[in-house]
Design a protein around this motif. Structure first.
Motif, PDB file in Angstrom:
ATOM      1  N   ALA A  40      41.619  17.755  69.167  1.00  0.00           N
ATOM      2  CA  ALA A  40      42.217  19.034  68.759  1.00  0.00           C
ATOM      3  C   ALA A  40      41.272  20.074  68.532  1.00  0.00           C
ATOM      4  O   ALA A  40      40.297  19.968  67.957  1.00  0.00           O
ATOM      5  N   GLY A  41      41.546  21.395  69.246  1.00  0.00           N
ATOM      6  CA  GLY A  41      40.756  22.513  69.069  1.00  0.00           C
ATOM      7  C   GLY A  41      39.741  22.448  70.311  1.00  0.00           C
ATOM      8  O   GLY A  41      38.868  23.681  70.290  1.00  0.00           O
ATOM      9  N   TYR A  42      39.550  21.520  71.257  1.00  0.00           N
ATOM     10  CA  TYR A  42      38.680  21.609  72.409  1.00  0.00           C
ATOM     11  C   TYR A  42      39.112  22.838  73.290  1.00  0.00           C
ATOM     12  O   TYR A  42      40.250  23.047  73.231  1.00  0.00           O
ATOM     13  N   LYS A  43      38.196  23.220  74.207  1.00  0.00           N
ATOM     14  CA  LYS A  43      38.601  24.229  74.960  1.00  0.00           C
ATOM     15  C   LYS A  43      37.733  24.372  76.336  1.00  0.00           C
ATOM     16  O   LYS A  43      36.554  23.991  76.154  1.00  0.00           O
ATOM     17  N   LYS A  44      38.412  24.133  77.470  1.00  0.00           N
ATOM     18  CA  LYS A  44      37.788  24.442  78.602  1.00  0.00           C
ATOM     19  C   LYS A  44      37.225  25.845  79.123  1.00  0.00           C
ATOM     20  O   LYS A  44      37.833  26.895  78.543  1.00  0.00           O
ATOM     21  N   LEU A  45      36.050  25.614  79.287  1.00  0.00           N
ATOM     22  CA  LEU A  45      35.267  26.934  79.320  1.00  0.00           C
ATOM     23  C   LEU A  45      35.518  27.783  80.772  1.00  0.00           C
ATOM     24  O   LEU A  45      35.438  26.962  81.854  1.00  0.00           O
ATOM     25  N   LYS A  46      35.938  28.822  80.768  1.00  0.00           N
ATOM     26  CA  LYS A  46      36.361  29.611  82.001  1.00  0.00           C
ATOM     27  C   LYS A  46      35.045  29.924  82.732  1.00  0.00           C
ATOM     28  O   LYS A  46      34.142  30.125  82.328  1.00  0.00           O
ATOM     29  N   ASN A  50      34.229  21.850  84.699  1.00  0.00           N
ATOM     30  CA  ASN A  50      34.155  20.877  83.941  1.00  0.00           C
ATOM     31  C   ASN A  50      33.337  20.661  82.747  1.00  0.00           C
ATOM     32  O   ASN A  50      32.636  19.861  82.431  1.00  0.00           O
ATOM     33  N   GLU A  51      33.327  21.885  82.248  1.00  0.00           N
ATOM     34  CA  GLU A  51      32.656  22.098  80.930  1.00  0.00           C
ATOM     35  C   GLU A  51      33.524  22.483  79.769  1.00  0.00           C
ATOM     36  O   GLU A  51      34.435  23.363  80.062  1.00  0.00           O
ATOM     37  N   TYR A  52      33.427  21.869  78.534  1.00  0.00           N
ATOM     38  CA  TYR A  52      34.242  22.131  77.345  1.00  0.00           C
ATOM     39  C   TYR A  52      33.692  22.519  76.105  1.00  0.00           C
ATOM     40  O   TYR A  52      32.255  22.267  76.256  1.00  0.00           O
ATOM     41  N   ARG A  53      33.915  22.870  74.954  1.00  0.00           N
ATOM     42  CA  ARG A  53      33.521  23.382  73.937  1.00  0.00           C
ATOM     43  C   ARG A  53      34.370  22.898  72.725  1.00  0.00           C
ATOM     44  O   ARG A  53      35.526  22.819  72.572  1.00  0.00           O
ATOM     45  N   ILE A  54      33.468  22.376  71.735  1.00  0.00           N
ATOM     46  CA  ILE A  54      34.260  22.049  70.490  1.00  0.00           C
ATOM     47  C   ILE A  54      33.395  22.881  69.319  1.00  0.00           C
ATOM     48  O   ILE A  54      32.164  23.366  69.729  1.00  0.00           O
ATOM     49  N   ARG A  55      34.129  23.266  68.268  1.00  0.00           N
ATOM     50  CA  ARG A  55      33.618  24.367  67.330  1.00  0.00           C
ATOM     51  C   ARG A  55      33.643  23.377  66.022  1.00  0.00           C
ATOM     52  O   ARG A  55      33.981  22.592  65.860  1.00  0.00           O
ATOM     53  N   SER A  56      32.376  23.991  65.241  1.00  0.00           N
ATOM     54  CA  SER A  56      32.233  23.205  63.910  1.00  0.00           C
ATOM     55  C   SER A  56      31.632  24.523  63.015  1.00  0.00           C
ATOM     56  O   SER A  56      30.484  24.737  63.177  1.00  0.00           O
ATOM     57  N   ASN A  58      30.360  27.882  62.669  1.00  0.00           N
ATOM     58  CA  ASN A  58      29.579  28.744  63.218  1.00  0.00           C
ATOM     59  C   ASN A  58      28.704  28.249  64.559  1.00  0.00           C
ATOM     60  O   ASN A  58      28.137  28.863  65.213  1.00  0.00           O
ATOM     61  N   TYR A  59      28.902  27.012  64.533  1.00  0.00           N
ATOM     62  CA  TYR A  59      28.267  26.120  65.871  1.00  0.00           C
ATOM     63  C   TYR A  59      28.901  25.707  66.740  1.00  0.00           C
ATOM     64  O   TYR A  59      30.218  25.393  66.711  1.00  0.00           O
ATOM     65  N   ARG A  60      28.546  25.556  67.984  1.00  0.00           N
ATOM     66  CA  ARG A  60      29.305  24.825  69.154  1.00  0.00           C
ATOM     67  C   ARG A  60      28.843  23.891  69.804  1.00  0.00           C
ATOM     68  O   ARG A  60      27.293  23.679  69.825  1.00  0.00           O
ATOM     69  N   VAL A  61      29.395  22.850  70.310  1.00  0.00           N
ATOM     70  CA  VAL A  61      28.842  21.769  71.182  1.00  0.00           C
ATOM     71  C   VAL A  61      29.379  22.006  72.723  1.00  0.00           C
ATOM     72  O   VAL A  61      30.692  22.082  72.520  1.00  0.00           O
ATOM     73  N   ILE A  62      28.593  22.193  73.567  1.00  0.00           N
ATOM     74  CA  ILE A  62      29.094  22.417  75.101  1.00  0.00           C
ATOM     75  C   ILE A  62      29.109  20.983  75.897  1.00  0.00           C
ATOM     76  O   ILE A  62      27.938  20.411  75.605  1.00  0.00           O
ATOM     77  N   TYR A  63      29.821  20.492  76.452  1.00  0.00           N
ATOM     78  CA  TYR A  63      29.803  19.265  77.002  1.00  0.00           C
ATOM     79  C   TYR A  63      30.435  18.875  78.172  1.00  0.00           C
ATOM     80  O   TYR A  63      31.439  19.848  78.649  1.00  0.00           O
ATOM     81  N   ILE A  75      25.650  19.084  76.671  1.00  0.00           N
ATOM     82  CA  ILE A  75      24.830  19.898  77.590  1.00  0.00           C
ATOM     83  C   ILE A  75      24.038  20.898  76.497  1.00  0.00           C
ATOM     84  O   ILE A  75      22.817  21.072  76.756  1.00  0.00           O
ATOM     85  N   ARG A  76      24.721  21.448  75.560  1.00  0.00           N
ATOM     86  CA  ARG A  76      24.094  22.299  74.412  1.00  0.00           C
ATOM     87  C   ARG A  76      24.569  22.018  73.165  1.00  0.00           C
ATOM     88  O   ARG A  76      25.787  21.545  72.988  1.00  0.00           O
ATOM     89  N   ALA A  77      23.958  22.573  72.183  1.00  0.00           N
ATOM     90  CA  ALA A  77      24.486  22.536  71.033  1.00  0.00           C
ATOM     91  C   ALA A  77      23.499  23.543  70.083  1.00  0.00           C
ATOM     92  O   ALA A  77      22.400  23.362  70.158  1.00  0.00           O
ATOM     93  N   GLY A  78      24.572  24.246  69.319  1.00  0.00           N
ATOM     94  CA  GLY A  78      23.927  25.469  68.644  1.00  0.00           C
ATOM     95  C   GLY A  78      24.604  26.534  68.080  1.00  0.00           C
ATOM     96  O   GLY A  78      25.695  26.200  68.124  1.00  0.00           O
ATOM     97  N   HIS A  79      24.075  27.636  67.667  1.00  0.00           N
ATOM     98  CA  HIS A  79      24.777  28.505  67.010  1.00  0.00           C
ATOM     99  C   HIS A  79      25.569  29.231  68.083  1.00  0.00           C
ATOM    100  O   HIS A  79      25.150  29.164  69.245  1.00  0.00           O
ATOM    101  N   ARG A  80      26.878  29.750  67.633  1.00  0.00           N
ATOM    102  CA  ARG A  80      27.593  30.415  68.473  1.00  0.00           C
ATOM    103  C   ARG A  80      27.178  31.539  69.396  1.00  0.00           C
ATOM    104  O   ARG A  80      27.436  31.597  70.440  1.00  0.00           O
ATOM    105  N   SER A  81      26.085  32.265  68.789  1.00  0.00           N
ATOM    106  CA  SER A  81      25.649  33.394  69.482  1.00  0.00           C
ATOM    107  C   SER A  81      24.447  32.947  70.540  1.00  0.00           C
ATOM    108  O   SER A  81      24.325  33.533  71.596  1.00  0.00           O
TER     109      SER A  81
END
Length: 85
Positions: A40-46, A50-56, A58-63, A75-81
């Motif tokens: 719940a809350g995952y989002k396909k990146l425009k 085939n890349e998605y993100r989840i939020r935690s 102010n931090y994001r996980v791109i996978y 692929i990436r894990a870090g602050h939203r900025s």
């Protein structure tokens, strides 16, 4: 059906630089991707294939998800900025 979760080298380096409290929170979210790669809350990146993100917070996980191989690649894990660069 469980997925294998793999952290790319760049994601591993980014993850280690985060504060310990944030690491614990993100690690729980990343581990959960093995059971449900589309939580719940995952989002396909425009604009990305085939890349998605989840939020935690102010931090994001791109996978990415490889359904045929049952693999989730972080692929990436870090602050939203910084996460989308």
């Amino acid at each position: 059906m469980s997925y294998q979760v793999l952290l790319e080298a760049a994601a591993r380096r980014q993850f280690k630089k985060l504060p310990e409290a944030v690491q614990a929170s993100l690690l729980a979210r990343i581990t959960d991707l093995g059971e449900d790669p589309r939580p719940a809350g995952y989002k396909k990146l425009k604009g990305r294939k085939n890349e998605y993100r989840i939020r935690s917070g102010n931090y994001r996980v791109i996978y990415s998800i490889e359904d045929k191989a049952l693999v989730v690649r972080v692929i990436r894990a870090g602050h939203r900025s910084d996460a989308y660069e």
